[in-house]
Design an enzyme around this catalytic site. Structure first.
Site, PDB file in Angstrom:
ATOM      1  N   ALA A  27       4.683   1.245   2.371  1.00 30.25           N
ATOM      2  CA  ALA A  27       5.692   2.117   2.187  1.00 30.25           C
ATOM      3  C   ALA A  27       6.590   1.881   3.133  1.00 30.25           C
ATOM      4  O   ALA A  27       6.423   1.595   4.469  1.00 30.25           O
ATOM      5  CB  ALA A  27       5.191   3.702   2.192  1.00 30.25           C
ATOM      6  N   GLY A  51       0.984   0.924   0.346  1.00 26.27           N
ATOM      7  CA  GLY A  51       1.539   1.045  -1.413  1.00 26.27           C
ATOM      8  C   GLY A  51       1.584  -0.294  -1.699  1.00 26.27           C
ATOM      9  O   GLY A  51       1.541  -0.576  -2.981  1.00 26.27           O
ATOM     10  N   GLU A  56      -1.564  -0.543  -3.463  1.00 23.44           N
ATOM     11  CA  GLU A  56      -1.514   0.138  -4.595  1.00 23.44           C
ATOM     12  C   GLU A  56      -0.773  -0.397  -5.806  1.00 23.44           C
ATOM     13  O   GLU A  56      -1.113  -0.260  -7.069  1.00 23.44           O
ATOM     14  CB  GLU A  56      -1.098   1.405  -4.225  1.00 23.44           C
ATOM     15  CG  GLU A  56      -1.932   2.282  -3.201  1.00 23.44           C
ATOM     16  CD  GLU A  56      -1.567   3.598  -2.921  1.00 23.44           C
ATOM     17  OE1 GLU A  56      -2.325   4.536  -3.128  1.00 23.44           O
ATOM     18  OE2 GLU A  56      -0.563   3.725  -2.330  1.00 23.44           O
ATOM     19  N   GLU A  99      -3.325   3.862   5.570  1.00 25.62           N
ATOM     20  CA  GLU A  99      -2.708   5.176   5.711  1.00 25.62           C
ATOM     21  C   GLU A  99      -3.205   6.174   6.675  1.00 25.62           C
ATOM     22  O   GLU A  99      -2.598   6.861   7.336  1.00 25.62           O
ATOM     23  CB  GLU A  99      -2.568   5.951   4.536  1.00 25.62           C
ATOM     24  CG  GLU A  99      -1.490   5.016   3.283  1.00 25.62           C
ATOM     25  CD  GLU A  99      -1.979   4.036   2.666  1.00 25.62           C
ATOM     26  OE1 GLU A  99      -1.303   3.570   1.893  1.00 25.62           O
ATOM     27  OE2 GLU A  99      -3.179   3.578   2.896  1.00 25.62           O
TER      28      GLU A  99
END
Length: 692
Positions: free
Chosen positions: A66, A105, A108, A128
């Site tokens: 992210a 992310g 993901e 994270e």
């Protein structure tokens, strides 16, 4: 090739659409990248000529996570779940082509693709937890459906990066491509998927591995128990564990909602805010405002170290680990042999745990040369002195190095507190002298205080900062003063801890409060571990301090089975009635009447003077930024990263409250608590350390 948006290109090759993201430096999932993925995938799916889609990234990496800088800003654009749904529900196969790292992310996104291919050097992970969070876009629900609950627990609570070979073995990646052929390999794989009519696999529907863990609560209980010490004080690891439990025990959509709820709670909490702050602080520390990135550096291909003791040997290992040859010099053969044997033993212990191979041990030892002659350091590019902490001894050594070591080489001292400028004055080239303060054990501790003398040249500073990164350290540039940044602040805590035990608190009371705060150990346990007799000599002892009294009784710490604490044969500490009586008698001899000292006072007396001293350090220009002080304390002293560092903690408490308490303590206990002018000024101006 068509540009879909500023960061996305689409090209179609014989029915295979290649959507390429290009958002330097790491293709982070910014608004533009999220929009670009959505538009690129959408256009490919809407094209009747397209049979399958490859999602690939330009530059050095796949999506590396992210955009953390967006976390504290108002949300805009498409959300990541919206982008993921577009991919997952696609009516044509979507293949993620991974190189570099697919993290957070980024992984993901890859997990909602129907297939994943990668080059052998690629790595995947969900890190994270390192910023106090959990994967917030289905990572905790999809990962265990591929790798199983046990492996998922390990990955999400450690943030570990999984190598492509291991990712292939666990099913996280479907195929490896040649290192220089990712694009071609991914297209070929896509054609194979189409030709074989493979299904549009959705990870969310893969329940076999989570069902295998269902009804086994002991799996999670054992994992918690085995990691209790590592996770102590942190909220994010437990939240990650609970999400993996949800993946095992709940339908996918319910688990996803549970993950989202816990993610939002962590995001709004103080721990993640502090850890995100530290994430940026650790990166800022490398930036030295008056030493530009294009400053010329000095090649360092050989290193000399003076002293083969604990520090010298540990320092040597850092360079050997990086493949840099080391010559280590001692005054006596016995000390040299002992030092070399310790280095080998440390490496062999690491090999026995599977972290390196025995071939690695031999390669590193082959790069190490022992000597009894300083002349053998003459051609080294960098020489580090790691000898007894005495100014006269160090100046004598630097005078010798000045005569022996070639011109242009860097001369460094590992001093932890002494005046580097005075040390440099013993040479004819103070511009080449710098402090490299490694922390013990030097081969383990991440911090390196790079100490800038008043005449140290910019190329020497730039070289040493880059070298710190090369040997895997976290560096902070500091100026010259007694104790520099870390030890100067530590002295404030140690002083107050010593005063508190005379006023009525016991060593174990002080230690407990600071350990509960999040530090790895308290000041008295730390002293016992280091040895109370450091710098102590019986012939010079006057019995005028508690430490001297304990040393005279041969209570010298863990190594003698007794110090401030009593120790059993496994070095487990327990409060000592003997020490309690010694403290009470000593306090009485000083005319001090013991009182009840609250835990709150212990915490404030130990911590607030540290914050105040940090303000003085900033006043004097010893540290560049308040955040650099926090980097020093997180990496060198075990300050809990979920509190950000002492300066960040001061901001979170409120500098007005810190100042008021310091003024109260000053009135009660004297000048040791005199507030720094900077602290007073900042409160008056309603500023925080983050504003500096």
């Amino acid at each position: 090739m068509a540009a879909i948006n500023p960061v996305t290109d689409l090209v179609i090759e014989d029915g295979i659409a290649v959507v390429t993201l290009n958002s330097p430096p790491v293709n982070a999932l910014s608004v533009a990248v999220r929009d670009g993925i959505y538009q690129g995938i959408g256009e490919a799916l809407d094209n009747d000529a397209v049979q399958a889609v490859v999602l690939i990234c330009a530059g050095k990496t796949f999506i590396a996570g992210a955009d953390i800088a967006e976390f504290d800003k108002p949300r805009s654009g498409l959300t990541l779940p919206q982008v993921q749904q577009r991919i997952e529900d696609a009516g044509k196969p979507v293949i993620a082509a991974i190189h570099g790292t697919a993290l957070g992310g980024g992984l993901e996104v890859a997990l909602v693709c129907h297939y994943r291919v990668a080059v052998p050097s690629a790595k995947c992970g969900l890190p994270e937890v390192n910023i106090g969070l959990l994967p917030g876009a289905g990572g905790t629900q999809r990962l265990p459906r591929i790798v199983g609950a046990e492996k998922a627990l390990e990955m999400v609570t450690s943030g570990m990066h999984v190598r492509a070979k291991d990712a292939l073995a666990m099913g996280l990646v479907d195929e490896l491509t040649p290192e220089d052929g990712l694009r071609a390999g991914a297209i070929a794989f896509a054609r194979k998927v189409v030709a074989e009519g493979r299904p549009l696999r959705k990870v969310r529907d893969m329940n076999e591995k989570v069902e295998a863990a269902r009804g086994r609560p002991e799996l999670f209980a054992e994992f918690r128990r085995g990691n209790a010490r590592k996770f102590r004080g942190f909220q994010a690891p437990e939240a990650n564990i609970r999400c993996i439990e949800a993946a095992v025990n709940m339908p996918f959509d319910e688990g996803l909602a549970f993950e989202h709820k816990l993610f939002e709670e962590l995001m709004a909490g103080t721990q993640s805010a502090a850890q995100r702050y530290y994430f940026f602080a650790s990166r800022k520390a490398w930036n030295v405002p008056d030493v530009p990135a294009d400053t010329p550096t000095i090649p360092v291909n050989t290193v000399g170290i003076i002293g083969a003791g604990t520090m010298g040997g540990g320092i040597a290992m850092n360079f050997l680990n990086a493949g840099i040859p080391v010559t280590i010099v001692e005054t006596k053969q016995e000390a040299l042999d002992r030092g070399l044997a310790t280095i080998r033993r440390n490496y062999e212990n690491t090999a026995s745990k599977g972290r390196i191979s025995m071939d690695d041990v031999e390669k590193r030892m082959a790069q190490l040369k022992g000597s009894l002659a300083l002349d053998d350091l003459a051609q080294c590019d960098l020489v580090i002195e790691a000898i007894f902490e005495n100014m006269d001894v160090k100046k004598e050594m630097f005078g010798k190095l000045d005569r022996i070591v070639r011109q242009g080489a860097i001369l460094a001292s590992n001093t932890s507190a002494l005046d580097l400028n005075e040390i440099a004055s013993a040479t004819s080239r103070p511009q080449d002298v710098i402090g490299l303060h490694f922390f013990s054990p030097a081969n383990v501790m991440k911090l390196l205080e790079v100490v800038r003398g008043e005449k140290t040249s910019k190329p020497v500073i730039a070289t040493c900062m880059q070298l710190a990164r090369r040997i895997g350290k976290v560096a902070a540039l500091v100026g010259v003063c007694p104790g520099f940044v870390g030890n100067r602040i530590l002295a404030q805590r140690q002083r107050e801890a010593g005063k508190l035990v005379l006023e009525g608190a016991m060593p174990w009371d002080v230690d407990r409060v600071l350990v509960d705060f999040g530090l790895p150990m308290g000041p008295f346990a730390m002293s016992d571990l280091a040895g109370l007799d450091l710098g102590w000599r019986r012939e010079n002892s006057t019995g005028s301090t508690l430490r001297e009294i304990l040393c005279e009784m041969d209570r010298r710490g863990q190594k003698t089975g007794a110090g401030f604490y009593d120790y059993d044969d496994k070095r487990q500490a327990r409060p000592s009635p003997v020490v309690e009586n010694i403290i009470r008698d000593f306090a009485a001899s000083k005319g001090i009447t013991p009182r009840v000292v609250s835990e709150q006072e212990i915490l404030e007396r130990c911590i607030y003077p540290m914050i105040n001293e940090g303000a003085r350090i900033l006043e004097e220009g010893i540290a560049i930024r308040a955040s650099d002080i926090d980097v020093v304390w997180v990496n060198g002293y075990g300050w809990p990263v979920y509190r950000g560092g002492p300066m960040r903690y001061g901001d979170s408490v409120g500098l007005d409250k810190v100042l008021a308490k310091m003024q109260d303590f000053e009135a009660r206990f004297g000048d040791d608590f005199k507030p720094a002018k900077l602290l007073v000024d900042m409160v008056a101006q309603r500023k925080s350390f983050k504003d500096l």
